[in-house]
Design an enzyme around this catalytic site. Structure first.
Site, PDB file in Angstrom:
ATOM      1  NE  ARG A 179      25.885  42.325 -21.051  1.00 32.83           N
ATOM      2  CZ  ARG A 179      24.850  41.643 -21.544  1.00 32.83           C
ATOM      3  NH1 ARG A 179      25.048  40.639 -22.397  1.00 32.83           N
ATOM      4  NH2 ARG A 179      23.623  41.939 -21.174  1.00 32.83           N
ATOM      5  CG  ASP A 465      17.944  41.921 -22.642  1.00 33.82           C
ATOM      6  OD1 ASP A 465      17.463  41.452 -23.697  1.00 33.82           O
ATOM      7  OD2 ASP A 465      18.887  41.387 -22.030  1.00 33.82           O
TER       8      ASP A 465
END
Length: 564
Positions: A179, A465
């Site tokens: 990603r 996160d």
């Protein structure tokens, strides 16, 4: 760091990066990094930047125009102009056999030990993350590229001297997806024609350039490279990615459709563009993913000027909320109609050591969430910790049997009747002082970790996160801006800057007590507190916490200097 300055920690060296014309590297020189930042690799990245930067800038301008419309009262919805695409009978390219089974995927940053453990975890896929789980320092980004190159080659190992243990790959490993960062994030350490490079083109370009040939040599056609694409808001941005892929395939001399990608549907506007996004990427797509945490963040951000759309405590905004369930159901129907995977969301729980009762409770939450996903029709799910893989895998295997996915068996035609109102329904629940405190405590600790190089942080038995930290930030901002009355504790007090200031002071004392005075003193908790407080009380909501915070971790180095 100022370009003209040299600190005592810097030392003059003879080497520097060999760069093509128009490219300037302002990150620290390192011999390992130089194997990634080769002249030809940088030329490939620079060519992508030059070809697509105007398209990226236009896409970001369109985001700003959309935000202006939403702030003036408009609501996102299905585009009448693309109705023919939504109602058409087209399908995407067939899913490659190598990734037909994606029942459980693990995600995490690209540090060396994590890469090895994730590939060995027993998951079907490891998504190596340059985005929400990574603090994008020069060191993290470049070491991540080194680590992934070694992983693709099968040579990666890690000697953990503190444990006297060497980590290396098993014979059977997870398939690797990568990603890159979102379109909005720059790479300030690489200048191309005098301006910072687009971060995602750096991440994609360097990884693709160095690894596409190894994929084909070792594994043959249909084995990648594979990507996850974050933060898109509409099909215009998907078209840019498709053009990037086609350009990369042409330069590399490989077949069209060799690159495959899964798009994270993690912005509210994108849920109304899922067919259109798949259509743009139809030769390169392997599905969509419910990026649930960023999606919640995007709901608040999209409706930042709508005081009638205030969220309850973040722990109450789960997949059983009508707007979240509708989003998941429509994603499944859309993907299966187009012949690709519908991936479920992140299980953020982590195993709780030394507390069997708490651990059992956490695992039960994971099992219920994964059972909901597989019964709904998802083809796979995400986990943040290797300890969750067996439980997740068992649930998907038990409920799916021997088939690798549910593309042909779970069409979800019932979701065809979902409306814009279903996808926009206001979430229900209480807003409490405990919710305000948790947002503040988590937000400050996450920012402190991010500023010191960690983008994935275990806090209170959850893996936090950037996406979950964003929820904490924007929810605090929303509650302060509109003077929310906290009704979950029976107090009836209204949130304002004065109350928030007291909460910050009290939560900082709690953080110091929890982490210990010595760690608190050495960490960047005070700096993080100032930054997070500013973000929560700003008159205007910043689009991304990480975009502002990025300026605090950029380290420019004069050519020929290295930290030694």
């Amino acid at each position: 760091m100022d370009l003209g300055n040299r600190t005592p920690s810097m030392k003059r060296i003879d080497s520097h990066y060999d760069v093509p014309e128009g490219v300037d590297i302002r990150g620290r020189y390192d011999e390992e990094f130089a194997k990634i930042l080769t002249r030809d690799a940088l030329k490939f990245v620079a060519d992508l930047q030059r070809e697509f930067r105007s398209h990226v800038k236009y896409a970001l301008e369109c985001r700003r125009e959309a935000k202006k419309r939403y702030n003036e009262g408009a609501l996102p919805g299905f585009d009448p102009a693309t109705r023919r695409i939504r109602e058409g009978e087209w399908v995407c390219a067939s899913v490659p056999p190598a990734v037909s089974d994606r029942k459980v995927e693990i995600t995490g940053p690209v540090d060396r030990k994590m890469v090895i453990n994730a590939l060995n975890s027993g998951a079907k896929v490891f998504m190596a993350d340059f985005e929400d789980a990574l603090s994008p320092s020069w060191e993290n980004l470049m070491r991540g590229q080194v680590n992934l190159k070694d992983a693709v080659a099968g040579t990666i190992s890690f000697n953990d001297k503190s444990r006297n243990k060497v980590y290396k790959l098993n014979d059977q490993t997870a398939k690797l997806f990568v990603r890159p960062r979102g379109w909005h994030l720059p790479e300030a350490h690489i200048l191309i024609d005098g301006e910072p490079a687009t971060g995602c083109l750096v991440d994609f370009g360097l990884y693709f350039y160095h690894n596409h040939a190894t994929f084909r040599a070792n594994q043959g056609a249909g084995f990648g490279p594979f990507f996850y694409l974050p933060k898109m808001e509409n099909s215009r941005e998907a078209r840019i990615w498709n053009n990037v892929f086609e350009r990369a395939e042409k330069v590399a001399g490989i077949e069209r459709g060799s690159i495959r990608a899964t798009v994270l549907i993690e912005t509210l506007p994108a849920v109304f563009q899922m067919d259109e996004i798949l259509y743009e990427l139809r030769d390169h797509s392997v599905g969509l993913n419910c990026g649930r945490w960023d999606y919640i963040f995007s709901y608040v951000k999209t409706f930042q000027a709508h005081p009638d759309r205030l969220l309850p405590d973040r722990i109450l905004v789960g997949m059983t909320q009508h707007f979240m369930k509708s989003y998941s159901d429509l994603l499944i129907r859309t993907c299966h109609k187009r012949g690709v995977h519908a991936m479920g969301g992140m299980a953020a729980q982590i195993p709780v050591k030394d507390d069997p009762v708490a651990n059992d409770a956490a695992m039960e939450l994971v099992r219920k969430d994964k059972l909901r996903e597989v019964v709904a029709g998802h083809d796979g799910t995400w986990a943040a910790h290797p300890g969750l893989i067996p439980a997740c895998m068992e649930i998907f295997n038990t409920n799916m049997g021997n088939v690798p996915n549910q593309i042909k068996t779970m069409k979800r035609e019932d979701a065809a009747n979902l409306t814009e109102q279903d996808l926009l329904q206001i979430p229900r629940g209480t807003r409490s002082m405990d919710g305000l405190r948790l947002n503040t405590r988590v937000g400050i600790q996450y920012v402190a970790a991010w500023l010191t190089g960690s983008g994935s942080v275990p806090l209170y038995n959850l893996m936090e996160d950037a996406a979950t930290a964003e929820i904490s930030r924007v929810q605090n901002w929303q509650w302060i801006k509109y003077g929310v009355e906290l009704n979950g504790d029976g107090l009836g007090v209204k949130v304002n800057k004065e109350l928030f200031g007291r909460v910050v002071e009290e939560e900082m004392a709690r953080i110091e007590k929890e982490v210990g005075k010595e760690k608190f003193k050495k960490g960047m908790y005070k700096e993080a507190c100032k930054f997070f407080t500013k973000q929560c009380t700003s008159p205007i909501l910043d689009d991304f916490l990480t975009l502002d915070a990025y300026n605090h971790i950029v380290m420019h180095h004069p050519r020929g200097l290295s930290n030694l």
